[in-house]
Write an enzyme that holds these catalytic residues in place. Structure first.
Site, PDB file in Angstrom:
ATOM      1  N   GLY A 108       0.810  -1.224   0.000  1.00 18.40           N
ATOM      2  CA  GLY A 108       0.000   0.000   0.000  1.00 18.40           C
ATOM      3  C   GLY A 108       0.838   1.267   0.000  1.00 18.40           C
ATOM      4  N   GLU A 111       1.742   1.810  -3.535  1.00 22.15           N
ATOM      5  CA  GLU A 111       0.490   2.222  -4.195  1.00 22.15           C
ATOM      6  C   GLU A 111       0.134   3.669  -3.861  1.00 22.15           C
ATOM      7  OE1 GLU A 111      -1.349  -1.306  -2.533  1.00 22.15           O
ATOM      8  OE2 GLU A 111      -1.977  -1.918  -4.530  1.00 22.15           O
ATOM      9  N   GLU A 131       2.641  -8.393  -1.993  1.00 21.98           N
ATOM     10  CA  GLU A 131       1.376  -8.993  -1.566  1.00 21.98           C
ATOM     11  C   GLU A 131       1.223 -10.477  -1.908  1.00 21.98           C
ATOM     12  OE1 GLU A 131       1.656  -5.973  -2.878  1.00 21.98           O
ATOM     13  OE2 GLU A 131       0.247  -4.582  -1.986  1.00 21.98           O
TER      14      GLU A 131
HETATM   15  N1  DAK Z   1       1.744  -3.962   8.758  1.00 22.11           N
HETATM   16  C1  DAK Z   1       1.814  -3.968  10.104  1.00 22.11           C
HETATM   17  N2  DAK Z   1       2.947  -3.787  10.795  1.00 22.11           N
HETATM   18  C2  DAK Z   1       4.082  -3.626  10.105  1.00 22.11           C
HETATM   19  C3  DAK Z   1       4.089  -3.601   8.684  1.00 22.11           C
HETATM   20  C4  DAK Z   1       2.863  -3.780   8.002  1.00 22.11           C
HETATM   21  N3  DAK Z   1       2.764  -3.730   6.677  1.00 22.11           N
HETATM   22  N4  DAK Z   1       5.369  -3.416   8.291  1.00 22.11           N
HETATM   23  C5  DAK Z   1       6.113  -3.305   9.400  1.00 22.11           C
HETATM   24  N5  DAK Z   1       5.344  -3.430  10.494  1.00 22.11           N
HETATM   25  C6  DAK Z   1       5.749  -3.378  11.891  1.00 22.11           C
HETATM   26  C7  DAK Z   1       6.453  -4.658  12.305  1.00 22.11           C
HETATM   27  O1  DAK Z   1       5.519  -5.655  12.610  1.00 22.11           O
HETATM   28  C8  DAK Z   1       7.240  -4.188  13.498  1.00 22.11           C
HETATM   29  O2  DAK Z   1       6.379  -4.106  14.589  1.00 22.11           O
HETATM   30  P1  DAK Z   1       6.842  -4.607  16.064  1.00 22.11           P
HETATM   31  O3  DAK Z   1       7.232  -6.017  15.889  1.00 22.11           O
HETATM   32  O4  DAK Z   1       8.015  -3.718  16.402  1.00 22.11           O
HETATM   33  O5  DAK Z   1       5.636  -4.374  16.929  1.00 22.11           O
HETATM   34  C9  DAK Z   1       7.644  -2.771  13.113  1.00 22.11           C
HETATM   35  O6  DAK Z   1       6.741  -2.375  12.069  1.00 22.11           O
HETATM   36  C10 DAK Z   1       9.058  -2.677  12.564  1.00 22.11           C
HETATM   37  O7  DAK Z   1       9.142  -3.636  11.520  1.00 22.11           O
HETATM   38  P2  DAK Z   1      10.345  -4.701  11.429  1.00 22.11           P
HETATM   39  O8  DAK Z   1      10.858  -5.069  12.781  1.00 22.11           O
HETATM   40  O9  DAK Z   1       9.880  -5.797  10.543  1.00 22.11           O
HETATM   41  O10 DAK Z   1      11.473  -3.823  10.694  1.00 22.11           O
HETATM   42  P3  DAK Z   1      12.617  -4.328   9.719  1.00 22.11           P
HETATM   43  O11 DAK Z   1      13.494  -3.156   9.480  1.00 22.11           O
HETATM   44  O12 DAK Z   1      13.249  -5.590  10.217  1.00 22.11           O
HETATM   45  O13 DAK Z   1      11.869  -4.699   8.347  1.00 22.11           O
HETATM   46  C11 DAK Z   1      10.320  -4.303   6.547  1.00 22.11           C
HETATM   47  C12 DAK Z   1      11.234  -3.675   7.624  1.00 22.11           C
HETATM   48  C13 DAK Z   1       9.533  -3.151   5.891  1.00 22.11           C
HETATM   49  C14 DAK Z   1      11.189  -4.968   5.465  1.00 22.11           C
HETATM   50  C15 DAK Z   1       9.386  -5.328   7.203  1.00 22.11           C
HETATM   51  O14 DAK Z   1       8.754  -4.711   8.326  1.00 22.11           O
HETATM   52  C16 DAK Z   1       8.333  -5.828   6.278  1.00 22.11           C
HETATM   53  O15 DAK Z   1       8.574  -6.693   5.420  1.00 22.11           O
HETATM   54  N6  DAK Z   1       7.094  -5.333   6.468  1.00 22.11           N
HETATM   55  C17 DAK Z   1       5.956  -5.783   5.700  1.00 22.11           C
HETATM   56  C18 DAK Z   1       6.012  -5.208   4.317  1.00 22.11           C
HETATM   57  C19 DAK Z   1       4.865  -5.711   3.477  1.00 22.11           C
HETATM   58  O16 DAK Z   1       4.720  -6.933   3.242  1.00 22.11           O
HETATM   59  N7  DAK Z   1       4.043  -4.785   3.031  1.00 22.11           N
HETATM   60  C20 DAK Z   1       2.894  -5.096   2.216  1.00 22.11           C
HETATM   61  C21 DAK Z   1       1.733  -5.235   3.139  1.00 22.11           C
HETATM   62  S1  DAK Z   1       0.358  -5.873   2.268  1.00 22.11           S
HETATM   63  C22 DAK Z   1      -6.380  -5.113  -0.592  1.00 22.11           C
HETATM   64  C23 DAK Z   1      -6.174  -3.870  -0.086  1.00 22.11           C
HETATM   65  C24 DAK Z   1      -4.925  -3.486   0.299  1.00 22.11           C
HETATM   66  C25 DAK Z   1      -3.867  -4.330   0.186  1.00 22.11           C
HETATM   67  C26 DAK Z   1      -4.086  -5.575  -0.301  1.00 22.11           C
HETATM   68  C27 DAK Z   1      -5.341  -5.979  -0.690  1.00 22.11           C
HETATM   69  N8  DAK Z   1      -7.646  -5.570  -1.057  1.00 22.11           N
HETATM   70  C28 DAK Z   1      -8.747  -4.701  -1.012  1.00 22.11           C
HETATM   71  C29 DAK Z   1      -7.757  -6.806  -1.698  1.00 22.11           C
HETATM   72  C30 DAK Z   1      -2.557  -3.936   0.610  1.00 22.11           C
HETATM   73  C31 DAK Z   1      -1.687  -4.875   1.022  1.00 22.11           C
HETATM   74  C32 DAK Z   1      -0.393  -4.537   1.596  1.00 22.11           C
HETATM   75  O17 DAK Z   1       0.063  -3.435   1.614  1.00 22.11           O
END
Ligand code: DAK
Length: 258
Positions: A108, A111, A131
């Site tokens: 997001g 996006e 995603e």
């Molecule tokens: N959501 C919730 N919390 C998140 C987060 C996220 N997307 N990204 C990071 N955090 C949180 C982590 O859980 C952590 O929280 P605590 O454990 O400290 O409580 C804190 O932020 C710091 O993150 P990290 O410890 O993981 O930090 P690092 O530097 O080690 O890693 C990172 C950074 C950005 C590489 C990693 O945090 C990561 O991979 N985050 C997730 C990235 C990701 O997968 N983003 C895409 C999310 S899915 C839809 C509508 C919308 C969407 C889809 C469908 N429909 C209507 C169908 C949208 C989807 C997405 O965006």
């Protein structure tokens, strides 16, 4: 507002997504607050908006995975609509919007940046649509906007394989206009916003509308859209004064948005 900071600096404004502990991930509250903040922009005064993330690590790390993890189909659709509505509101905002991408722009976050007119990035920026690795498709327009901005094959790789790209590659692909050291990003965004704000606001708005509306239709229809918007400028004082200044060999006037 808990998660959105908004500051107007003359004719430019900066909206900051401030949920730093979660890398500015978008939960429902952030989306609701962003929607309200965008609605509250004083469009008589503000001529360019900058969107950025709090801290020096992340623009927006995506939609909130914790909140999404338990959604039902209906709730997932409602969450998607909430995001899509606010992103479309940003995309179709009459004034230009610059994304100052200061770190992770994932899911997001990527996006959101693509809903803005112009993206500037810090050297530590990372873009991606991870995603499919979470079992979902991008839901805030990622499949559509990414393939319209960068080459389709590269967009598909990012979507299918979750390949992330760093700022230099984003620059080479045209996803961002320029890359800056972290501390120079916001000043650079403000400088560009100031340059936009000094031009005739009605003409700038009409240019945005012409590009955005024109991209959705055939070239013949697009040219017709441009003609109408071009014509409308001749009802403005700014056109009269802008051209008069040129012909008198004077500096461009302070445009009045009239
Ligand atoms: N959501 C919730 N919390 C998140 C987060 C996220 N997307 N990204 C990071 N955090 C949180 C982590 O859980 C952590 O929280 P605590 O454990 O400290 O409580 C804190 O932020 C710091 O993150 P990290 O410890 O993981 O930090 P690092 O530097 O080690 O890693 C990172 C950074 C950005 C590489 C990693 O945090 C990561 O991979 N985050 C997730 C990235 C990701 O997968 N983003 C895409 C999310 S899915 C839809 C509508 C919308 C969407 C889809 C469908 N429909 C209507 C169908 C949208 C989807 C997405 O965006």
């Amino acid at each position: 507002m808990n998660f959105i900071q908004y500051e107007q600096k003359g004719a430019i404004a900066v909206l900051t997504i401030a949920r730093e502990k979660a890398l500015n991930a978008l939960n429902s509250q952030v989306l609701d607050e962003m929607d309200a903040a965008v609605d509250a922009i004083n469009l008589d005064e503000v001529r360019c908006l900058i969107i950025t993330g709090a801290g020096q690590k992340s623009f927006v790390a995506g939609a909130d995975i914790g909140e999404m993890s338990t959604l039902t189909k209906a709730e997932g659709e409602a969450f998607g609509k909430k995001g899509n509505d606010v992103f479309r509101k940003i995309e179709t905002l009459p004034i230009p919007v610059i994304a100052a991408v200061n770190g992770f722009a994932l899911g997001g976050g990527c996006e959101l940046s693509m809903s803005c007119d112009i993206r500037l990035a810090s050297e530590n920026a990372v873009f991606g649509q991870p995603e499919t690795g979470l079992g979902i498709t991008p839901g805030f327009g990622g499949t559509q906007r990414l393939a319209r901005i960068i080459p389709v094959g590269k967009a598909k790789e990012m979507l299918y394989a979750g390949t992330k790209i760093k700022a230099d590659e984003a620059l080479a692909l045209g996803l961002v206009n320029a890359v800056y050291p972290v501390e120079e990003l916001l000043p650079a965004a403000e400088k560009l916003a100031g340059k936009i704000a000094r031009n005739a606001p009605i003409a700038v708005r009409a240019s945005k509308k012409a590009v955005n509306d024109g991209l959705q239709v055939s070239i013949d229809e697009a040219i017709a859209i441009e003609e109408k918007l071009f014509g409308s400028c001749f009802e403005t004082e700014d056109q009269v004064n802008g051209m008069k200044a040129f012909l008198n060999k004077e500096k461009a006037p302070a445009f009045q948005n009239k």
